[in-house]
Each structure stands twice: as C-alpha cells, then as structure tokens.
Motif scaffolding. Structure first.
Motif, PDB file in Angstrom:
ATOM      1  N   LEU A 394       0.827  -1.205   0.000  1.00 26.53           N
ATOM      2  CA  LEU A 394       0.000   0.000   0.000  1.00 26.53           C
ATOM      3  C   LEU A 394       0.863   1.257   0.000  1.00 26.53           C
ATOM      4  N   SER A 395       1.990   1.204   0.683  1.00 27.06           N
ATOM      5  CA  SER A 395       2.895   2.342   0.713  1.00 27.06           C
ATOM      6  C   SER A 395       3.455   2.630  -0.685  1.00 27.06           C
ATOM      7  N   LEU A 396       3.823   1.577  -1.406  1.00 26.59           N
ATOM      8  CA  LEU A 396       4.295   1.740  -2.789  1.00 26.59           C
ATOM      9  C   LEU A 396       3.195   2.313  -3.665  1.00 26.59           C
ATOM     10  N   ALA A 397       1.976   1.791  -3.497  1.00 26.18           N
ATOM     11  CA  ALA A 397       0.848   2.307  -4.267  1.00 26.18           C
ATOM     12  C   ALA A 397       0.633   3.790  -3.971  1.00 26.18           C
ATOM     13  N   SER A 453     -17.898   1.195  10.607  1.00 24.68           N
ATOM     14  CA  SER A 453     -18.373   0.957   9.234  1.00 24.68           C
ATOM     15  C   SER A 453     -18.432   2.240   8.414  1.00 24.68           C
ATOM     16  N   LYS A 454     -18.701   3.374   9.059  1.00 24.97           N
ATOM     17  CA  LYS A 454     -18.814   4.629   8.299  1.00 24.97           C
ATOM     18  C   LYS A 454     -17.482   5.069   7.693  1.00 24.97           C
ATOM     19  N   PHE A 455     -16.371   4.512   8.201  1.00 26.62           N
ATOM     20  CA  PHE A 455     -15.061   4.865   7.667  1.00 26.62           C
ATOM     21  C   PHE A 455     -14.546   3.841   6.652  1.00 26.62           C
ATOM     22  N   LEU A 456     -15.302   2.776   6.399  1.00 25.06           N
ATOM     23  CA  LEU A 456     -14.842   1.714   5.503  1.00 25.06           C
ATOM     24  C   LEU A 456     -15.334   1.958   4.080  1.00 25.06           C
ATOM     25  N   PRO A 457     -14.498   1.649   3.082  1.00 27.38           N
ATOM     26  CA  PRO A 457     -14.971   1.699   1.691  1.00 27.38           C
ATOM     27  C   PRO A 457     -16.107   0.702   1.478  1.00 27.38           C
ATOM     28  N   ALA A 458     -16.933   0.963   0.498  1.00 22.66           N
ATOM     29  CA  ALA A 458     -18.025   0.044   0.173  1.00 22.66           C
ATOM     30  C   ALA A 458     -17.449  -1.330  -0.177  1.00 22.66           C
ATOM     31  N   GLY A 459     -18.036  -2.360   0.397  1.00 20.85           N
ATOM     32  CA  GLY A 459     -17.598  -3.720   0.098  1.00 20.85           C
ATOM     33  C   GLY A 459     -16.332  -4.153   0.807  1.00 20.85           C
ATOM     34  N   PHE A 460     -15.860  -3.352   1.763  1.00 20.77           N
ATOM     35  CA  PHE A 460     -14.590  -3.670   2.423  1.00 20.77           C
ATOM     36  C   PHE A 460     -14.713  -4.843   3.393  1.00 20.77           C
ATOM     37  N   ASP A 461     -15.928  -5.292   3.648  1.00 15.18           N
ATOM     38  CA  ASP A 461     -16.135  -6.467   4.499  1.00 15.18           C
ATOM     39  C   ASP A 461     -15.417  -7.693   3.951  1.00 15.18           C
ATOM     40  N   GLN A 462     -15.193  -7.710   2.651  1.00 15.58           N
ATOM     41  CA  GLN A 462     -14.534  -8.870   2.031  1.00 15.58           C
ATOM     42  C   GLN A 462     -13.105  -9.056   2.525  1.00 15.58           C
ATOM     43  N   TYR A 463     -12.544  -8.019   3.196  1.00 18.56           N
ATOM     44  CA  TYR A 463     -11.151  -8.102   3.665  1.00 18.56           C
ATOM     45  C   TYR A 463     -11.036  -8.499   5.138  1.00 18.56           C
ATOM     46  N   LYS A 464     -12.106  -9.012   5.717  1.00 18.45           N
ATOM     47  CA  LYS A 464     -12.059  -9.378   7.134  1.00 18.45           C
ATOM     48  C   LYS A 464     -11.310 -10.677   7.392  1.00 18.45           C
ATOM     49  N   ASN A 465     -11.088 -11.471   6.352  1.00 23.05           N
ATOM     50  CA  ASN A 465     -10.440 -12.779   6.512  1.00 23.05           C
ATOM     51  C   ASN A 465      -8.998 -12.734   6.000  1.00 23.05           C
ATOM     52  N   LEU A 519      -7.298  -0.982  -5.612  1.00 17.95           N
ATOM     53  CA  LEU A 519      -7.561  -1.275  -4.202  1.00 17.95           C
ATOM     54  C   LEU A 519      -7.124  -0.105  -3.328  1.00 17.95           C
ATOM     55  N   PHE A 520      -5.904   0.381  -3.556  1.00 13.11           N
ATOM     56  CA  PHE A 520      -5.399   1.477  -2.739  1.00 13.11           C
ATOM     57  C   PHE A 520      -6.197   2.755  -2.954  1.00 13.11           C
ATOM     58  N   MET A 521      -6.500   3.074  -4.198  1.00 15.82           N
ATOM     59  CA  MET A 521      -7.204   4.332  -4.484  1.00 15.82           C
ATOM     60  C   MET A 521      -8.592   4.351  -3.852  1.00 15.82           C
ATOM     61  N   ASN A 522      -9.263   3.202  -3.833  1.00 16.45           N
ATOM     62  CA  ASN A 522     -10.566   3.110  -3.176  1.00 16.45           C
ATOM     63  C   ASN A 522     -10.406   3.336  -1.664  1.00 16.45           C
ATOM     64  N   PHE A 523      -9.369   2.712  -1.122  1.00 11.83           N
ATOM     65  CA  PHE A 523      -9.036   2.846   0.302  1.00 11.83           C
ATOM     66  C   PHE A 523      -8.750   4.309   0.641  1.00 11.83           C
ATOM     67  N   ARG A 524      -7.909   4.933  -0.171  1.00 10.27           N
ATOM     68  CA  ARG A 524      -7.507   6.319   0.051  1.00 10.27           C
ATOM     69  C   ARG A 524      -8.673   7.287  -0.120  1.00 10.27           C
ATOM     70  N   GLU A 525      -9.449   7.085  -1.176  1.00  7.93           N
ATOM     71  CA  GLU A 525     -10.548   8.009  -1.459  1.00  7.93           C
ATOM     72  C   GLU A 525     -11.562   8.040  -0.308  1.00  7.93           C
TER      73      GLU A 525
END
Length: 713
Positions: A394-397, A453-465, A519-525
């Motif tokens: 993510l840092s490189l991105a 949840s209000k701080f998570l990108p849409a669909g970020f639940d998929q990264y819980k595992n 992935l990173f841009m969605n996270f950052r945005e």
C-alpha cells in the motif's frame, strides 16, 4: 517596511528563575539557566556552551542526517553517533559476503573509510530570536490572515540575511507560535563511515532490551566529516580532506558517581508538554493503542521470516528496527501516563490556572469540545496512516499515486522525477513482495474488523479474513507494476526503473488499470472523503486555541519556568547521574558493567549473543585503563536529563564540558516524558565513554582512532 540586515549574535537571555526539574526542560542554548546549572555543579560558563563569536561546545554538535545528533571528538572531524543512527549506512555497505551488521566494520586508516551518498551533517552557527519581526502586524488579525502575514514576514526576515552557498536560514516557531527563532545552518555533505561494532554489541539486547533498564548496549558508530581544501562543505570527492573543526570534545574516562552533574546537547525531535488533559487522555486511551496494534501485527509477521532466513534478516534489519522502536515506546508511554496519573495531574493544573485566571475556563471548555468531536476522525487517521505505512504494498501504491497526481497536473520536472525514481529504488532494494503480501493481508483484515463501518470503503467487508486476503493479494500482484511482477516495455521496477518511466503515458495508463492501485485508491478516497478534511478542520481550530492556552499558561503561572517543546532544534537539557525506583520494591542502580553482558549472554541468540573476542576480554579481564573502581568496564548509565527522539547520539557532558557518554535511549517507565515528565521515572540512558573507547581499543584494535582524540584520564 524598511528592510534591515539582521546580524546574528550570541545573546545570553536573563537566567530563568528556577530549575523546574518536576517539568523537565529542553532549553534553547542562548537562554540557558547558567546560575542553576552552576548550583547543580557545572564548572564552565554558558558562553563556553554556546558562543557565535568564538569556538564553543556547540561547534562540536551536529544534526546527523536530518534526524539524530552526533558530535566531533577529534581535530580531524571524527564523528561519534549511535549505532542505530548509522544503522542504515552500515546496512547499505553490508552484504551476505561482507556482513558488517554481524561482524562490524573498522577502517584501518582514512583510506579505508566508506562514503555515504546523501548523508549530511548540519552545524548551527547561530540562533537569534525574531519574534517581533515575524509577528509584526498580526495582533488583530484572524487565524488565517495572521498565518498568511507570518509567512510573508518570515520571508522578509530571511531576505535580510546574506548567506554563503553552503548556508541556509531556518525560522522555527516556539511555544505554539508565541515566539520565533532564526537558525543559521551550515551543511556538510561528504560523510564517511569509519567504524561500527557488530550488532551483537551495538544492538545487544535488540528489541527485548529496547527502552529498558538495566541496559548493556554499545550503541555507537563512527563517521568522519570531509571538506574541500579550504575546509568548506563539498560534495564527495577523493580530493576532499578531513574537516578541521572549530571545536571538538575531549573524551573523559574518569569514574562516574551518582549525583554528578551532566548535560545533554542535541536535537530533540518532538514533545508536547503543554497539552490539555483531554488531549493526553485521547493519546493514552485511543491513538497510541491503535498504532501499537497495527505495528504489532506487522512486526510479528516480519519476525517470523527474519528468524528463518538470513538474507531477509539483513534486508529488513533497518526497517524492522524502525517499526519496532516506536511500537515499544508507545506501549511504555501508555503505561507511564497511567502510572504517573498524567491526566489527573493535568486536570488539577487546569483548575489551578482557572482559579488564578477565570478566562482560562472558556479555553479549556472549548478544547474539551473540539478534542471530543475530533476523536473518531483522529482514531481513524492513526489507523489508516499506520496501515499504509506498514503495508509496503500500500505504501508503494501511495508513492505511485502521488507520482500520477504530480505528472498529470504538470508538476513533475526532470529533477522531481529523478527524486521519485530514487525513492522508489530505495524501497525496492529492501522489499520482499511475498513477505509483504502477508503483512498487507493481515493489516487489511485488522482494519476491516476494527474500523467503524462509516469509515470503511463500500464492500470492504470482504477483507475481514486474512487467508482470503492473502490469496486475493497474491492474485492481484501477479501482473502489478507496483510489486515489480508486472512489466512495461519489457522492464519491471526491479530490473530497470528508468525503462519503466521512459514512457510516462504508458506507465500512468498501466497504473490506472493496476488492480492493486485500484484497491489502494478506493481505500484512500474513502479516507480522504470521510476523515482527512474533518480531522484537519478540527485540528486547525485546536492549534489556534492551543496557542492561546500556551500564552495563558505563561502569563498566569508565574511560579513555573517554561521551556519550548522540542521541535528538532538545538537544545540543552541537564540533570544528575541517578538510578531509580520505578515500582514498589524495585530499585535500579545508575550503572551497568560488562559482567552484566555476560549474565544476559545466550549463545547463538540474535539478541543476546556475545562476540568471542569480547568473551575473551572478559575472561582475561584485559580492560586496560577503561575499568572503573569496581575493576569492571562500565557499559551504560542513567541520569535525569530530559531527552526524546532526535537526542539519539547526543553527547552527554560533565561539569567541565568533557564527553562522558553517548545518549541513546530512555528508561521504559519514563517514555511518557514527551508528554508528561515525571522525575520519579524519567531517565535517559547513555553508553559510557569508557566502554566506547574500550571497544575501539581492545576489541577492534583501532587504537589509531584513540590517538586522534584528547582523552581525559
């Protein structure tokens, strides 16, 4: 306004009224409390510490590579700093074939000293208060207008100085912008590695002993400043010669006694001693625990691979140490703030101030409101920043994202592009994509599971595992230019970064379709929209109010001596050599010895192994002139000097201005001293000069370096 040339001069301001040891103290060297220092045992004058008109101790103290402190200890520019400050340079010169980290490095003469491109040292030639000039005309302006005028005033002040090509002028605010000081800086750029003990000495105790007392670490390394034939700063050249300093520190190997006067001269990084109680409470209960949790996951993952693979150990050594350093510090800080009842003390102090000046109540009430409302954004900011910092993918991105933004807005010229490529190359040099995929997978899971949840990108639940994340990241990495697996023009970021950037349009097009970048841009945005501006808006209001609160404290509390918070500018702190009693029935002495190293010795252990030659010297008691009255060689000692990050490598001096130790750490029970200095627990930790010279002389057989020094016996 009429322009005037401002001449820097060493002004000794009136001595402060009392030594407020209960609050610590990091004093501007032109404003020393000379009387109190002498009452505590100092035998030299304040002018001998800082004088711009003739050589003084400040001419031997430098900021090393923009972060640590170092000091000159010979007439030929020999420089002493911490092993951990020089660690990156030692690492860059190391390889599996020449493992200077494990084996140490000692030049046999000056011809064998190793250059370090990019490493600099900064001298402070002079300091002058410029508050009146910087704040001129700002008295009745709102915060935004005041900030703009201050910037203009600072540029006007800077323009009044005539500088040499190797000089620069820096103006820094103190007391949250209630005062301003100008610093005249001279930078030297040819700095060569002279010597370093193996990490089994320089990092003895490693992470287990980090921030801990008793300590037995030889945390030192040696460099040399080179200059041109006229003794002026110059880029590296084989024709350069050793720098001839205006002043160098005599090195004392006299025995130390508890309650001996000491002072530390260096560049402390950052403290926040004057925050309101609500701010300290948020740090203790929210911000620090969040950052600790992220780094704990990253460190555990790196450690598993480093222990099993030697190449990874060398590649990630400096990086791991950097991450671990403040992880452990924050743990101690939280415990120390609780143990010292920092929040309770702050609240009581606020009530004392209000009793003297009722107007302060509205300031405190408003700060309480702002910090409470900012809290969720502050927490998410810490979580996001630490996740991006510690997940290198993510840092490189993030780095590539910044490049794209600059390139598409036309802000990337040739120099900026070369700087970006150089920065990227440095990351890739010590990057293991497969290892970092595990780190990234775990940190994304941590973020997804613990963030509102209000701080998570849409669909970020998929990264819980974690396991699913690892599989997904491995899949996304296969053709990614970010991880170096994807190619552009037949080249990767690993094989030929210049070729990758040869066609910038193609690179940007590739990045925009890169799945890891998406992935990173969605996270950052999501972070930028939901947290960044909200946090900043609150912080701007807090900063304005904190400046007011600082001024109110100084105007109201006439019994307290105030010093400005550390901000990486040159400072003096002083105290006494002293042990401590941090817990019930626990008492620490002030000094450790080689015998203690052998008590901790674990053969083959990466933290507590001991070199064979040091064992031999211990067994034969071949200590020479470096033993003390106990018959052993002292290794480390503690004192009540108020230090922080940036003081690493700072000289510790005795009553006569002789070097007696090298500051490198603080006692864990007192790491909260950045926020709340408590004389019961706050101790700085230093390498004894006896041990430093013993290692150079008896262990490294580098007596030629000892011969350069002025050794006080």
């Amino acid at each position: 306004m009429k322009r005037k040339h401002i001449l820097l001069s060493a002004v000794l301001f009136p001595a402060v009224m009392a030594f407020a040891q209960q609050y610590g103290g990091m004093w501007i060297p032109t404003e020393l409390n000379e009387k109190e220092m002498k009452d505590l045992g100092m035998k030299i004058s304040a002018k001998q510490i800082f004088d711009s008109s003739k050589p003084s101790i400040k001419d031997a103290v430098v900021q090393f590579n923009g972060g640590c402190t170092a000091e000159i200890i010979s007439p030929q520019g020999l420089l002493l700093t911490n092993h951990h400050c020089g660690y990156g340079q030692i690492q860059k010169h190391s390889s599996v074939e020449h493992d200077y980290l494990s084996d140490g490095f000692w030049a046999k003469d000056m011809n064998g000293e190793l250059p370090n491109p990019g490493v600099t040292v900064d001298f402070i030639s002079d300091i002058k208060e410029v508050t009146a000039q910087v704040l001129a005309g700002t008295q009745n302006l709102d915060a935004k207008a005041s900030e703009e005028l201050i910037k203009k005033n600072m540029e006007f002040v800077k323009a009044g100085f005539k500088l040499e090509p190797w000089q620069k002028l820096m103006i820094r605010p103190m007391y949250y912008g209630n005062k301003y000081y100008a610093y005249l800086i001279e930078t030297y750029k040819d700095i060569r590695l002279v010597g370093a003990p193996p990490q089994s000495i320089g990092k003895f105790g490693s992470d287990t002993d980090n921030w801990v007392w008793p300590r037995h670490t030889g945390d030192f390394s040696m460099f040399r400043i080179y200059a041109d034939k006229d003794n002026k700063p110059a880029e590296y050249s084989k024709d350069n010669v050793p720098y001839k300093p205006k002043y160098f520190l005599p090195v004392s190997i006299k025995d130390k006694q508890e309650n001996d006067f000491t002072f530390v001269f260096g560049f402390p990084g950052k403290t926040t001693e004057y925050l309101p109680a609500i701010a300290v409470e948020k740090i203790m209960t929210e911000t620090d625990p969040t950052m600790i949790a992220v780094r704990e996951v990253a460190l555990k993952t790196l450690d598993e691979k480093m222990r099993s693979d030697n190449a990874t150990r060398i590649k990630y050594a400096s990086k791991y140490a950097s991450v671990a350093n403040y992880w452990k510090k924050w743990i101690g800080e939280v415990e120390g703030l609780k143990k010292s009842d920092a929040v309770g003390k702050k609240k009581a102090y606020e009530q004392t101030l209000i009793a003297k000046n009722p107007q302060i109540k509205s300031t405190i009430d408003e700060l309480n409101r702002l910090y409470t409302e900012q809290s969720p954004y502050s927490l998410n900011k810490s979580f996001y920043s630490e996740t991006v910092r510690n997940a290198e993918t993510l840092s490189l991105a993030n780095n590539f994202y910044n490049y794209m933004q600059a390139a598409e807005s036309g802000k990337t010229d040739a120099k900026a592009l070369e700087g970006f490529k150089s920065r990227l190359s440095g990351i890739y040099e010590d990057y293991d994509g497969e290892l970092d995929a595990k780190v990234t997978a775990k940190l994304l899971a941590l973020y997804a599971n613990r963030t509102q949840s209000k701080f998570l990108p849409a669909g970020f639940d998929q990264y819980k595992n974690e396991a699913k994340n690892l599989a997904d990241i491995e899949k996304l990495s296969k053709n990614s230019v970010i991880t170096g697996r994807g190619s552009i023009n037949g080249a990767t970021t690993y094989t030929d970064i210049n070729k990758v950037f040869a066609d910038q349009n193609a690179l940007i097009k590739n990045l925009k379709s890169d799945p890891l970048m998406k992935l990173f841009m969605n996270f950052r945005e999501t972070y930028m929209k939901g947290t960044d501006s909200q946090f900043t808006d609150y912080q701007n209001q807090i900063d304005v109010l904190q400046k007011k609160y600082m001024a109110q404290q100084m105007e109201t509390d006439k019994n307290r001596t105030f010093f400005p918070d550390a901000n990486s500018t040159l400072r003096v702190t002083y105290g006494k050599i002293k042990g401590s009693s941090p817990r019930d029935a626990v008492t620490y002495g002030y000094q450790t010895h080689i015998a203690g190293i052998m008590e901790k010795y674990v053969p083959g252990d990466y933290e507590f192994d001991v070199p064979k030659k040091l064992i031999q010297l211990y067994n034969t008691k071949d200590y020479g002139i470096y033993k003390d009255k106990s018959g052993d060689v002292p290794v480390n000692f503690t004192a009540t000097n108020h230090t922080t990050g940036g003081n690493s490598g700072s000289p510790t001096l005795d009553a006569y201005g002789n070097l007696i130790g090298l500051n490198f750490d603080r006692q864990w029970e007192g790491t909260m001293s950045d926020i709340n200095f408590d004389p019961r627990f706050s101790r700085n930790i230093m390498v004894d000069t006896k041990y430093i010279l013993f290692i150079i002389d008896k262990y490294a057989d580098a007596k030629w370096l000892i011969n350069e020094m002025k050794v006080v016996k």
